[in-house]
Design a protein around this motif. Structure first.
Motif, PDB file in Angstrom:
ATOM      1  N   MET A 239     -33.830  -8.000   2.737  1.00  0.00           N
ATOM      2  CA  MET A 239     -34.862  -8.627   1.922  1.00  0.00           C
ATOM      3  C   MET A 239     -36.068  -7.704   1.873  1.00  0.00           C
ATOM      4  O   MET A 239     -36.518  -7.211   2.894  1.00  0.00           O
ATOM      5  N   LYS A 240     -36.578  -7.523   0.682  1.00  0.00           N
ATOM      6  CA  LYS A 240     -37.793  -6.742   0.518  1.00  0.00           C
ATOM      7  C   LYS A 240     -39.003  -7.663   0.584  1.00  0.00           C
ATOM      8  O   LYS A 240     -38.983  -8.765   0.040  1.00  0.00           O
ATOM      9  N   VAL A 241     -40.037  -7.192   1.254  1.00  0.00           N
ATOM     10  CA  VAL A 241     -41.335  -7.861   1.298  1.00  0.00           C
ATOM     11  C   VAL A 241     -42.334  -6.927   0.637  1.00  0.00           C
ATOM     12  O   VAL A 241     -42.426  -5.750   1.008  1.00  0.00           O
TER      13      VAL A 241
ATOM     14  N   ALA B 135     -42.721  -9.327  -8.254  1.00  0.00           N
ATOM     15  CA  ALA B 135     -42.264  -9.999  -7.034  1.00  0.00           C
ATOM     16  C   ALA B 135     -41.659 -11.366  -7.363  1.00  0.00           C
ATOM     17  O   ALA B 135     -40.621 -11.744  -6.791  1.00  0.00           O
TER      18      ALA B 135
ATOM     19  N   GLN C 142     -38.236 -10.848  -8.851  1.00  0.00           N
ATOM     20  CA  GLN C 142     -37.267 -10.325  -7.878  1.00  0.00           C
ATOM     21  C   GLN C 142     -37.094 -11.257  -6.667  1.00  0.00           C
ATOM     22  O   GLN C 142     -36.278 -10.973  -5.796  1.00  0.00           O
TER      23      GLN C 142
ATOM     24  N   TRP D  77     -39.199 -11.740  -4.203  1.00  0.00           N
ATOM     25  CA  TRP D  77     -39.699 -11.102  -2.984  1.00  0.00           C
ATOM     26  C   TRP D  77     -40.861 -11.906  -2.429  1.00  0.00           C
ATOM     27  O   TRP D  77     -41.767 -12.291  -3.173  1.00  0.00           O
TER      28      TRP D  77
ATOM     29  N   ASN E 283     -38.449 -18.812  -4.819  1.00  0.00           N
ATOM     30  CA  ASN E 283     -39.357 -17.778  -4.332  1.00  0.00           C
ATOM     31  C   ASN E 283     -39.859 -18.142  -2.939  1.00  0.00           C
ATOM     32  O   ASN E 283     -39.708 -19.282  -2.491  1.00  0.00           O
TER      33      ASN E 283
END
Length: 154
Positions: A1-3, A63, A66, A68, A96
């Motif tokens: 997971m991207k932050v 974000a 995506q 994120w 989200n």
């Protein structure tokens, strides 16, 4: 997971601008620390900084699209930007992970105009006054939320 970690106006001046308030760490120092801690937590941390409100809004939209989670230090836009608030609220939509608002200084112990945030009422959490460590705490919170959502099948 991207932050996605977003840094607002003037945060590129960390370490130079009012170190008695914001500390001596540079933005690069903070970003490297977050990247390392993210790896330990199994998260990819991407940090971005802009002095332009419109750029921060575009990144908030990205974000949201995506899915994120976001950690944001909006700097002075905290107290002025309804447009940034409107972009960030979408991060609370279903699917989200929301966002955490971070401030290096305790905005409530400073000038009166800094006491109001347009973002705090829609943030998952607010961390203020803990210096650069506030970012790490926000990242640890996000990791716990992502793990909880995954366990629940969301």
């Amino acid at each position: 997971m991207k932050v996605l970690v977003l840094h607002g106006p003037n945060l590129d001046r960390l370490g130079k601008r009012q170190p008695h308030i914001y500390g001596h760490q540079t933005l690069a120092d903070i970003e490297e620390n977050l990247r390392r801690r993210g790896e330990e937590l199994g998260l990819e941390v991407e940090s971005r900084q802009s002095n332009a409100e419109s750029q921060l809004i575009d990144w908030a939209h990205e974000a949201a699209d995506q899915h994120w989670p976001v950690i944001i230090n909006p700097g002075g836009l905290t107290h002025t930007s309804v447009a940034l608030r409107d972009a960030l609220v979408e991060l609370n939509d279903e699917g989200n992970h929301g966002f955490v608002e971070v401030h290096l200084s305790n905005i409530h112990a400073r000038e009166e105009f800094r006491h109001h945030s347009y973002l705090s009422p829609i943030a998952r959490g607010v961390i203020a006054g803990l210096g650069a460590h506030g970012y790490v705490l926000a990242l640890e919170y996000v990791a716990a939320q992502v793990e909880s959502a995954a366990a629940a099948g969301n």
